[in-house]
Design an enzyme around this catalytic site. Sequence first.
Site, PDB file in Angstrom:
ATOM      1  N   HIS A 156       0.655  -1.139   0.108  1.00 54.43           N
ATOM      2  CA  HIS A 156       0.040  -0.141  -0.119  1.00 54.43           C
ATOM      3  C   HIS A 156       0.810   1.611   0.411  1.00 54.43           C
ATOM      4  O   HIS A 156       0.535   2.298   0.069  1.00 54.43           O
ATOM      5  CB  HIS A 156      -1.238   0.220   1.220  1.00 54.43           C
ATOM      6  CG  HIS A 156      -1.734  -0.849   1.153  1.00 54.43           C
ATOM      7  ND1 HIS A 156      -3.341  -1.126   1.035  1.00 54.43           N
ATOM      8  CD2 HIS A 156      -1.033  -2.282   2.367  1.00 54.43           C
ATOM      9  CE1 HIS A 156      -2.710  -2.631   1.322  1.00 54.43           C
ATOM     10  NE2 HIS A 156      -2.441  -3.426   1.810  1.00 54.43           N
ATOM     11  N   SER A 277      15.004  21.959 -16.023  1.00 52.22           N
ATOM     12  CA  SER A 277      13.600  22.948 -16.302  1.00 52.22           C
ATOM     13  C   SER A 277      14.194  24.167 -16.923  1.00 52.22           C
ATOM     14  O   SER A 277      14.895  24.727 -16.424  1.00 52.22           O
ATOM     15  CB  SER A 277      13.241  23.218 -14.943  1.00 52.22           C
ATOM     16  OG  SER A 277      12.122  24.240 -14.840  1.00 52.22           O
ATOM     17  N   GLU A 290       9.436   8.658 -16.859  1.00 52.33           N
ATOM     18  CA  GLU A 290       8.519   9.399 -17.361  1.00 52.33           C
ATOM     19  C   GLU A 290       7.449   9.042 -18.610  1.00 52.33           C
ATOM     20  O   GLU A 290       7.025   8.472 -18.917  1.00 52.33           O
ATOM     21  CB  GLU A 290       8.077  10.783 -17.149  1.00 52.33           C
ATOM     22  CG  GLU A 290       8.191  11.160 -15.870  1.00 52.33           C
ATOM     23  CD  GLU A 290       8.092  12.930 -15.181  1.00 52.33           C
ATOM     24  OE1 GLU A 290       8.371  13.597 -16.265  1.00 52.33           O
ATOM     25  OE2 GLU A 290       8.661  13.243 -14.303  1.00 52.33           O
TER      26      GLU A 290
END
Length: 459
Positions: A156, A277, A290
Amino acid sequence: MAQLWGGRFTKKTDQMVYDFNASILFDQRLYKQDIEGSRAHVKMLAKQGILTEDERDQILDGLDSIQRDVENGSLEITKEYEDIHSFVEANLIDRIGDVGKKLHTGRSRNDQVALDMRLYVREQVQYTDQLVKELLEVLLKLMEEHVATYMPGFTHLQKAQPVTLAHHLGAYFEMFRRDRERLSDIYKRMNYCPLGAGALAGTTYPLDRDYTASLLGFDGPTRNSMDSVSDRDYLIEYLSALSTIMMHLSRFSEEMIVWNTNEYRFIELDDSYSTGSSIMPQKKNPDIAELVRGKTGRVYGALMALLTTMKGIPLAYNKDMQEDKEGAFDAIDTVNSCLPLFTGMLATTTFRKDVMEASARNGFTNATDVADYLVNHGVPFRDAHGISGRLVLKCIAEGKALDDLTLEEFREESPVFGEDIYEAISLKTCVEKRLTYGAPGEEVMQQVIRECRGYLQEA
Ligand code: ARG
Protein backbone atom coordinates in the site's frame (compact mmCIF):
# COMPACT_ATOMS: atom_id res chain seq x y z
CA MET A 1 0.63 4.84 -60.22
CA ALA A 2 2.40 1.56 -60.81
CA GLN A 3 -0.12 -1.20 -60.39
CA LEU A 4 0.07 -4.97 -60.80
CA TRP A 5 -3.57 -5.50 -61.69
CA GLY A 6 -4.79 -3.18 -64.49
CA GLY A 7 -6.11 -5.87 -66.87
CA ARG A 8 -9.68 -6.16 -65.69
CA PHE A 9 -10.23 -2.43 -65.36
CA THR A 10 -11.36 0.07 -68.00
CA LYS A 11 -10.97 3.18 -65.89
CA LYS A 12 -8.08 4.65 -63.97
CA THR A 13 -8.21 4.48 -60.16
CA ASP A 14 -9.29 7.72 -58.56
CA GLN A 15 -6.21 9.38 -57.04
CA MET A 16 -7.78 9.62 -53.60
CA VAL A 17 -8.71 5.94 -53.73
CA TYR A 18 -5.21 5.05 -54.82
CA ASP A 19 -3.65 6.97 -51.94
CA PHE A 20 -6.11 5.57 -49.41
CA ASN A 21 -5.45 2.03 -50.56
CA ALA A 22 -1.68 2.27 -50.84
CA SER A 23 0.59 0.95 -48.10
CA ILE A 24 3.99 1.83 -49.53
CA LEU A 25 4.58 4.68 -47.07
CA PHE A 26 4.74 2.21 -44.20
CA ASP A 27 5.32 -1.26 -45.68
CA GLN A 28 8.55 -0.08 -47.32
CA ARG A 29 10.28 -1.14 -44.14
CA LEU A 30 9.62 -4.72 -45.30
CA TYR A 31 11.74 -4.39 -48.45
CA LYS A 32 14.44 -6.75 -47.18
CA GLN A 33 11.97 -9.41 -46.12
CA ASP A 34 10.09 -9.07 -49.40
CA ILE A 35 13.26 -9.63 -51.40
CA GLU A 36 14.38 -12.48 -49.15
CA GLY A 37 11.03 -14.21 -49.61
CA SER A 38 11.22 -13.73 -53.37
CA ARG A 39 14.68 -15.26 -53.46
CA ALA A 40 13.44 -18.38 -51.72
CA HIS A 41 10.36 -18.58 -53.93
CA VAL A 42 12.41 -18.33 -57.13
CA LYS A 43 14.91 -20.96 -55.99
CA MET A 44 12.05 -23.30 -55.26
CA LEU A 45 10.36 -22.60 -58.62
CA ALA A 46 13.60 -23.55 -60.39
CA LYS A 47 14.10 -26.64 -58.28
CA GLN A 48 10.60 -27.77 -59.25
CA GLY A 49 11.26 -27.11 -62.96
CA ILE A 50 8.72 -24.28 -63.08
CA LEU A 51 11.51 -21.83 -63.99
CA THR A 52 14.80 -22.63 -65.72
CA GLU A 53 18.06 -22.21 -63.86
CA ASP A 54 18.95 -19.34 -66.13
CA GLU A 55 15.67 -17.57 -65.39
CA ARG A 56 16.24 -18.14 -61.68
CA ASP A 57 19.72 -16.64 -61.85
CA GLN A 58 18.56 -13.58 -63.77
CA ILE A 59 15.82 -12.97 -61.21
CA LEU A 60 18.19 -13.49 -58.28
CA ASP A 61 20.69 -11.04 -59.79
CA GLY A 62 17.89 -8.54 -60.35
CA LEU A 63 16.71 -8.89 -56.75
CA ASP A 64 20.27 -8.47 -55.48
CA SER A 65 20.73 -5.30 -57.47
CA ILE A 66 17.45 -3.86 -56.18
CA GLN A 67 18.44 -4.55 -52.59
CA ARG A 68 21.89 -3.08 -53.15
CA ASP A 69 20.54 0.09 -54.74
CA VAL A 70 17.90 0.61 -52.06
CA GLU A 71 20.60 0.25 -49.43
CA ASN A 72 23.11 2.57 -51.09
CA GLY A 73 20.41 5.17 -51.66
CA SER A 74 20.43 5.14 -55.47
CA LEU A 75 16.96 3.56 -55.67
CA GLU A 76 14.27 5.37 -53.73
CA ILE A 77 11.06 3.72 -52.59
CA THR A 78 8.41 6.23 -53.63
CA LYS A 79 4.65 6.73 -53.49
CA GLU A 80 4.50 5.86 -57.16
CA TYR A 81 4.12 2.20 -56.14
CA GLU A 82 1.09 0.78 -54.35
CA ASP A 83 3.00 -1.35 -51.89
CA ILE A 84 6.44 -2.85 -51.32
CA HIS A 85 5.55 -5.98 -53.33
CA SER A 86 4.65 -3.88 -56.40
CA PHE A 87 7.80 -1.83 -55.93
CA VAL A 88 10.09 -4.85 -55.99
CA GLU A 89 8.31 -6.59 -58.88
CA ALA A 90 8.04 -3.45 -61.04
CA ASN A 91 11.69 -2.64 -60.52
CA LEU A 92 12.67 -6.20 -61.29
CA ILE A 93 10.82 -6.08 -64.59
CA ASP A 94 12.41 -2.69 -65.40
CA ARG A 95 15.81 -4.17 -64.79
CA ILE A 96 15.68 -7.66 -66.31
CA GLY A 97 12.71 -7.43 -68.66
CA ASP A 98 10.12 -10.15 -69.28
CA VAL A 99 11.83 -12.80 -67.16
CA GLY A 100 10.96 -10.65 -64.16
CA LYS A 101 7.29 -11.22 -64.91
CA LYS A 102 7.73 -14.87 -63.93
CA LEU A 103 8.60 -14.09 -60.31
CA HIS A 104 5.00 -14.05 -59.16
CA THR A 105 4.21 -17.54 -60.51
CA GLY A 106 2.31 -19.56 -57.91
CA ARG A 107 2.24 -16.69 -55.44
CA SER A 108 -0.20 -14.02 -54.29
CA ARG A 109 0.43 -10.81 -52.44
CA ASN A 110 -1.63 -12.39 -49.68
CA ASP A 111 0.87 -15.11 -48.87
CA GLN A 112 3.66 -12.72 -49.74
CA VAL A 113 2.65 -10.10 -47.18
CA ALA A 114 1.92 -12.82 -44.64
CA LEU A 115 5.49 -14.04 -45.13
CA ASP A 116 7.09 -10.58 -45.10
CA MET A 117 5.39 -9.63 -41.87
CA ARG A 118 6.26 -12.94 -40.24
CA LEU A 119 9.91 -12.62 -41.22
CA TYR A 120 9.98 -9.08 -39.85
CA VAL A 121 8.23 -9.94 -36.61
CA ARG A 122 10.40 -13.02 -36.11
CA GLU A 123 13.51 -10.83 -36.31
CA GLN A 124 12.02 -8.24 -33.98
CA VAL A 125 11.02 -10.87 -31.43
CA GLN A 126 14.67 -11.89 -31.25
CA TYR A 127 15.81 -8.29 -31.04
CA THR A 128 13.42 -7.48 -28.20
CA ASP A 129 14.60 -10.61 -26.43
CA GLN A 130 18.21 -9.43 -26.71
CA LEU A 131 17.28 -6.03 -25.27
CA VAL A 132 15.45 -7.61 -22.35
CA LYS A 133 18.46 -9.83 -21.75
CA GLU A 134 20.71 -6.76 -21.55
CA LEU A 135 18.37 -5.29 -18.94
CA LEU A 136 18.54 -8.56 -16.99
CA GLU A 137 22.35 -8.42 -17.03
CA VAL A 138 22.30 -4.94 -15.47
CA LEU A 139 19.69 -6.02 -12.93
CA LEU A 140 21.69 -9.06 -11.89
CA LYS A 141 24.87 -7.05 -11.50
CA LEU A 142 23.04 -4.63 -9.20
CA MET A 143 21.55 -7.56 -7.28
CA GLU A 144 25.02 -8.97 -6.73
CA GLU A 145 26.20 -5.61 -5.40
CA HIS A 146 23.27 -5.01 -3.09
CA VAL A 147 22.55 -8.20 -1.16
CA ALA A 148 23.20 -6.27 2.07
CA THR A 149 21.66 -2.93 1.10
CA TYR A 150 18.70 -2.71 3.43
CA MET A 151 15.58 -0.83 2.46
CA PRO A 152 11.92 -0.84 3.43
CA GLY A 153 9.63 -3.17 1.52
CA PHE A 154 6.24 -1.59 0.93
CA THR A 155 2.63 -2.67 0.75
CA HIS A 156 0.00 0.00 0.00
CA LEU A 157 3.07 2.24 -0.44
CA GLN A 158 3.38 2.08 3.37
CA LYS A 159 6.52 0.70 4.91
CA ALA A 160 5.89 -2.96 5.65
CA GLN A 161 8.94 -5.11 6.37
CA PRO A 162 12.61 -4.59 5.63
CA VAL A 163 14.05 -6.14 2.48
CA THR A 164 17.21 -5.55 0.47
CA LEU A 165 17.72 -3.71 -2.77
CA ALA A 166 18.86 -7.02 -4.30
CA HIS A 167 15.55 -8.55 -3.33
CA HIS A 168 13.50 -5.64 -4.67
CA LEU A 169 15.39 -5.65 -7.97
CA GLY A 170 15.11 -9.43 -8.04
CA ALA A 171 11.35 -9.03 -8.36
CA TYR A 172 11.90 -7.17 -11.64
CA PHE A 173 14.40 -9.79 -12.72
CA GLU A 174 11.62 -12.39 -12.47
CA MET A 175 9.16 -10.23 -14.43
CA PHE A 176 11.55 -9.59 -17.29
CA ARG A 177 12.65 -13.20 -17.29
CA ARG A 178 9.02 -14.23 -17.84
CA ASP A 179 8.85 -11.66 -20.63
CA ARG A 180 11.69 -13.46 -22.35
CA GLU A 181 9.92 -16.78 -21.92
CA ARG A 182 6.82 -15.31 -23.53
CA LEU A 183 8.90 -14.09 -26.47
CA SER A 184 10.46 -17.48 -26.93
CA ASP A 185 7.04 -19.20 -26.85
CA ILE A 186 5.76 -16.78 -29.48
CA TYR A 187 8.79 -17.45 -31.64
CA LYS A 188 8.23 -21.20 -31.49
CA ARG A 189 4.55 -20.93 -32.33
CA MET A 190 4.96 -18.47 -35.18
CA ASN A 191 7.94 -20.05 -36.89
CA TYR A 192 6.00 -21.67 -39.77
CA CYS A 193 6.10 -20.46 -43.33
CA PRO A 194 2.92 -19.20 -45.07
CA LEU A 195 4.54 -18.99 -48.50
CA GLY A 196 2.75 -21.23 -50.97
CA ALA A 197 -0.69 -20.56 -49.50
CA GLY A 198 -1.37 -18.43 -52.56
CA ALA A 199 -4.33 -16.08 -52.40
CA LEU A 200 -6.14 -18.46 -50.05
CA ALA A 201 -6.40 -21.92 -51.61
CA GLY A 202 -2.86 -22.94 -52.48
CA THR A 203 -1.96 -23.39 -56.10
CA THR A 204 -1.97 -25.94 -58.92
CA TYR A 205 1.78 -25.55 -59.48
CA PRO A 206 3.85 -28.27 -57.84
CA LEU A 207 5.40 -26.00 -55.21
CA ASP A 208 7.71 -27.48 -52.60
CA ARG A 209 6.62 -25.65 -49.48
CA ASP A 210 8.97 -27.60 -47.22
CA TYR A 211 11.86 -26.37 -49.29
CA THR A 212 10.96 -22.66 -49.12
CA ALA A 213 10.22 -23.03 -45.40
CA SER A 214 13.66 -24.48 -44.77
CA LEU A 215 15.41 -21.91 -47.00
CA LEU A 216 13.84 -19.19 -44.85
CA GLY A 217 14.72 -20.83 -41.54
CA PHE A 218 11.19 -21.89 -40.61
CA ASP A 219 10.38 -25.11 -38.79
CA GLY A 220 8.06 -26.08 -41.64
CA PRO A 221 5.16 -24.80 -43.77
CA THR A 222 1.85 -23.67 -42.25
CA ARG A 223 -0.86 -26.35 -42.45
CA ASN A 224 -3.89 -24.51 -43.78
CA SER A 225 -3.70 -22.06 -46.68
CA MET A 226 -6.73 -20.02 -45.61
CA ASP A 227 -5.39 -19.63 -42.11
CA SER A 228 -1.95 -18.79 -43.49
CA VAL A 229 -3.12 -15.65 -45.26
CA SER A 230 -5.45 -14.48 -42.52
CA ASP A 231 -3.59 -15.32 -39.33
CA ARG A 232 -2.30 -12.37 -37.34
CA ASP A 233 -2.39 -14.20 -33.97
CA TYR A 234 1.37 -14.22 -33.75
CA LEU A 235 1.43 -10.44 -34.06
CA ILE A 236 -1.28 -10.07 -31.44
CA GLU A 237 0.73 -12.31 -29.13
CA TYR A 238 3.84 -10.24 -29.76
CA LEU A 239 1.97 -7.00 -29.09
CA SER A 240 0.62 -8.56 -25.93
CA ALA A 241 4.13 -9.53 -24.82
CA LEU A 242 5.33 -6.02 -25.69
CA SER A 243 2.47 -4.56 -23.66
CA THR A 244 3.48 -6.69 -20.69
CA ILE A 245 7.09 -5.57 -21.05
CA MET A 246 5.91 -1.95 -21.08
CA MET A 247 3.72 -2.58 -18.06
CA HIS A 248 6.78 -3.86 -16.21
CA LEU A 249 8.96 -1.01 -17.41
CA SER A 250 6.24 1.45 -16.43
CA ARG A 251 5.97 0.10 -12.87
CA PHE A 252 9.73 0.19 -12.56
CA SER A 253 9.77 3.74 -13.95
CA GLU A 254 7.18 4.77 -11.41
CA GLU A 255 9.40 3.45 -8.62
CA MET A 256 12.46 5.21 -10.02
CA ILE A 257 10.46 8.45 -10.18
CA VAL A 258 9.27 8.08 -6.59
CA TRP A 259 12.69 7.02 -5.34
CA ASN A 260 14.22 10.05 -7.07
CA THR A 261 11.96 12.56 -5.28
CA ASN A 262 13.27 14.95 -2.63
CA GLU A 263 11.08 13.09 -0.16
CA TYR A 264 12.55 9.62 -0.77
CA ARG A 265 16.07 10.36 -2.03
CA PHE A 266 16.70 6.60 -2.41
CA ILE A 267 18.42 7.17 -5.74
CA GLU A 268 20.20 9.82 -7.70
CA LEU A 269 19.69 9.65 -11.44
CA ASP A 270 22.80 10.34 -13.46
CA ASP A 271 23.02 13.79 -15.08
CA SER A 272 23.34 12.10 -18.46
CA TYR A 273 19.90 10.50 -17.99
CA SER A 274 18.07 13.51 -16.52
CA THR A 275 16.76 16.78 -17.84
CA GLY A 276 16.40 20.29 -16.46
CA SER A 277 13.68 22.91 -16.28
CA SER A 278 13.64 26.04 -18.41
CA ILE A 279 12.47 28.14 -15.46
CA MET A 280 13.37 26.37 -12.21
CA PRO A 281 17.15 26.16 -11.97
CA GLN A 282 17.14 23.62 -9.14
CA LYS A 283 15.26 20.93 -11.11
CA LYS A 284 16.69 17.62 -12.27
CA ASN A 285 13.80 15.71 -13.75
CA PRO A 286 13.34 11.98 -14.40
CA ASP A 287 11.95 12.57 -17.91
CA ILE A 288 13.23 9.28 -19.32
CA ALA A 289 11.35 7.25 -16.71
CA GLU A 290 8.26 9.41 -17.23
CA LEU A 291 8.42 8.96 -21.00
CA VAL A 292 8.75 5.20 -20.67
CA ARG A 293 5.73 5.21 -18.33
CA GLY A 294 3.87 7.49 -20.75
CA LYS A 295 4.66 5.50 -23.90
CA THR A 296 3.12 2.40 -22.38
CA GLY A 297 -0.27 3.68 -23.50
CA ARG A 298 0.51 3.66 -27.19
CA VAL A 299 1.80 0.07 -27.04
CA TYR A 300 -1.43 -1.08 -25.34
CA GLY A 301 -3.22 0.96 -28.03
CA ALA A 302 -1.60 -1.02 -30.83
CA LEU A 303 -2.68 -4.29 -29.20
CA MET A 304 -6.27 -3.12 -28.74
CA ALA A 305 -6.38 -1.74 -32.28
CA LEU A 306 -5.29 -5.02 -33.88
CA LEU A 307 -7.56 -7.15 -31.70
CA THR A 308 -10.43 -4.91 -32.76
CA THR A 309 -9.44 -4.93 -36.42
CA MET A 310 -9.34 -8.73 -36.48
CA LYS A 311 -12.51 -9.47 -34.57
CA GLY A 312 -14.99 -9.16 -37.43
CA ILE A 313 -13.01 -10.34 -40.43
CA PRO A 314 -14.38 -13.33 -42.33
CA LEU A 315 -11.91 -15.75 -43.89
CA ALA A 316 -9.64 -15.36 -45.66
CA TYR A 317 -7.62 -12.25 -46.61
CA ASN A 318 -9.34 -8.87 -46.30
CA LYS A 319 -7.78 -5.49 -46.79
CA ASP A 320 -8.51 -4.63 -43.15
CA MET A 321 -5.38 -6.62 -42.39
CA GLN A 322 -3.18 -3.99 -43.94
CA GLU A 323 -4.02 -2.09 -40.76
CA ASP A 324 -1.81 -4.52 -38.81
CA LYS A 325 1.30 -2.60 -39.78
CA GLU A 326 1.45 1.01 -38.64
CA GLY A 327 0.39 0.35 -35.05
CA ALA A 328 2.61 -2.70 -34.77
CA PHE A 329 5.63 -0.90 -36.21
CA ASP A 330 5.06 1.97 -33.80
CA ALA A 331 4.74 -0.38 -30.83
CA ILE A 332 7.84 -2.35 -31.82
CA ASP A 333 9.88 0.85 -32.30
CA THR A 334 8.61 2.19 -28.99
CA VAL A 335 9.53 -0.87 -26.95
CA ASN A 336 12.83 -1.35 -28.72
CA SER A 337 13.80 2.22 -27.87
CA CYS A 338 12.43 2.24 -24.30
CA LEU A 339 14.32 -0.90 -23.29
CA PRO A 340 17.90 0.30 -23.93
CA LEU A 341 17.11 3.73 -22.50
CA PHE A 342 15.74 2.24 -19.34
CA THR A 343 18.71 -0.12 -19.09
CA GLY A 344 21.12 2.79 -19.50
CA MET A 345 19.29 4.84 -16.90
CA LEU A 346 19.35 1.97 -14.41
CA ALA A 347 23.03 1.20 -15.01
CA THR A 348 24.04 4.81 -14.29
CA THR A 349 21.81 5.38 -11.24
CA THR A 350 23.40 5.85 -7.82
CA PHE A 351 21.59 3.98 -5.07
CA ARG A 352 21.87 5.78 -1.72
CA LYS A 353 22.40 2.89 0.67
CA ASP A 354 22.48 5.12 3.75
CA VAL A 355 19.15 6.77 2.95
CA MET A 356 17.50 3.45 2.14
CA GLU A 357 18.78 1.89 5.32
CA ALA A 358 17.72 4.85 7.49
CA SER A 359 14.28 4.65 5.91
CA ALA A 360 14.06 0.95 6.76
CA ARG A 361 14.98 1.75 10.37
CA ASN A 362 12.02 4.00 10.97
CA GLY A 363 8.47 3.24 10.05
CA PHE A 364 8.16 0.17 12.31
CA THR A 365 9.22 -2.29 9.64
CA ASN A 366 10.23 -4.61 12.51
CA ALA A 367 6.80 -4.67 14.20
CA THR A 368 6.12 -8.15 12.76
CA ASP A 369 9.43 -9.31 14.20
CA VAL A 370 8.42 -8.10 17.68
CA ALA A 371 5.33 -10.29 17.35
CA ASP A 372 7.39 -13.21 15.98
CA TYR A 373 9.73 -12.89 18.98
CA LEU A 374 6.77 -13.34 21.33
CA VAL A 375 5.48 -16.30 19.31
CA ASN A 376 8.90 -17.93 19.62
CA HIS A 377 8.48 -17.54 23.38
CA GLY A 378 5.10 -19.28 23.43
CA VAL A 379 2.65 -16.37 22.98
CA PRO A 380 -0.13 -17.12 20.46
CA PHE A 381 0.34 -15.05 17.28
CA ARG A 382 -2.93 -13.12 17.61
CA ASP A 383 -2.02 -11.96 21.14
CA ALA A 384 1.52 -11.17 20.03
CA HIS A 385 0.12 -9.05 17.17
CA GLY A 386 -1.89 -7.01 19.71
CA ILE A 387 1.08 -6.48 22.04
CA SER A 388 3.30 -5.34 19.19
CA GLY A 389 0.54 -3.01 17.96
CA ARG A 390 0.25 -1.36 21.37
CA LEU A 391 4.02 -0.86 21.50
CA VAL A 392 3.88 0.80 18.06
CA LEU A 393 1.12 3.10 19.28
CA LYS A 394 3.24 4.12 22.26
CA CYS A 395 6.24 4.78 20.00
CA ILE A 396 4.16 6.93 17.64
CA ALA A 397 2.94 9.01 20.59
CA GLU A 398 6.49 9.46 21.86
CA GLY A 399 8.12 9.91 18.47
CA LYS A 400 10.50 6.97 18.70
CA ALA A 401 11.30 3.62 17.12
CA LEU A 402 10.63 0.18 18.64
CA ASP A 403 14.37 -0.29 19.04
CA ASP A 404 14.44 2.83 21.31
CA LEU A 405 12.09 1.37 23.95
CA THR A 406 13.68 0.35 27.25
CA LEU A 407 13.35 -3.23 28.41
CA GLU A 408 10.97 -1.99 31.16
CA GLU A 409 8.75 -0.39 28.52
CA PHE A 410 8.67 -3.66 26.54
CA ARG A 411 7.86 -5.57 29.74
CA GLU A 412 4.96 -3.25 30.57
CA GLU A 413 3.20 -4.89 27.62
CA SER A 414 4.50 -8.43 28.18
CA PRO A 415 6.75 -10.03 30.76
CA VAL A 416 8.03 -12.41 28.11
CA PHE A 417 10.43 -9.81 26.66
CA GLY A 418 14.11 -10.29 27.54
CA GLU A 419 17.39 -8.52 26.72
CA ASP A 420 17.63 -10.48 23.47
CA ILE A 421 14.67 -8.54 22.00
CA TYR A 422 17.06 -5.86 20.68
CA GLU A 423 19.06 -8.36 18.72
CA ALA A 424 15.88 -10.05 17.51
CA ILE A 425 14.42 -6.88 16.01
CA SER A 426 17.60 -5.30 14.66
CA LEU A 427 17.40 -4.44 10.98
CA LYS A 428 20.10 -6.96 10.16
CA THR A 429 18.32 -9.79 11.98
CA CYS A 430 14.96 -8.87 10.44
CA VAL A 431 16.39 -9.30 6.98
CA GLU A 432 18.95 -12.04 7.48
CA LYS A 433 16.60 -14.36 9.34
CA ARG A 434 14.17 -14.31 6.43
CA LEU A 435 15.60 -17.39 4.82
CA THR A 436 12.60 -19.01 3.16
CA TYR A 437 13.38 -19.65 -0.51
CA GLY A 438 12.63 -16.43 -2.41
CA ALA A 439 13.05 -14.20 0.67
CA PRO A 440 15.67 -11.44 1.13
CA GLY A 441 17.98 -13.18 3.68
CA GLU A 442 21.47 -13.13 2.23
CA GLU A 443 22.00 -16.87 2.16
CA VAL A 444 18.91 -17.64 0.05
CA MET A 445 19.34 -14.47 -1.96
CA GLN A 446 22.83 -15.62 -2.96
CA GLN A 447 21.39 -18.96 -3.99
CA VAL A 448 18.76 -17.25 -6.17
CA ILE A 449 21.41 -14.96 -7.66
CA ARG A 450 23.49 -18.01 -8.60
CA GLU A 451 20.45 -19.53 -10.30
CA CYS A 452 19.78 -16.28 -12.17
CA ARG A 453 23.41 -16.15 -13.29
CA GLY A 454 23.15 -19.71 -14.57
CA TYR A 455 19.97 -18.84 -16.46
CA LEU A 456 21.59 -15.84 -18.17
CA GLN A 457 24.59 -17.94 -19.18
CA GLU A 458 22.34 -20.51 -20.83
CA ALA A 459 19.63 -18.44 -22.48
N1 ARG B 1 -0.65 -4.13 -48.71
C1 ARG B 1 -1.34 -5.33 -48.43
C2 ARG B 1 -1.29 -5.64 -46.95
O1 ARG B 1 -0.52 -5.05 -46.27
C3 ARG B 1 -0.69 -6.45 -49.18
C4 ARG B 1 -1.60 -7.55 -49.57
C5 ARG B 1 -2.49 -7.09 -50.63
N2 ARG B 1 -3.32 -8.12 -51.14
C6 ARG B 1 -4.44 -7.83 -51.77
N3 ARG B 1 -5.09 -8.78 -52.24
N4 ARG B 1 -4.85 -6.60 -51.94
O2 ARG B 1 -2.07 -6.39 -46.45
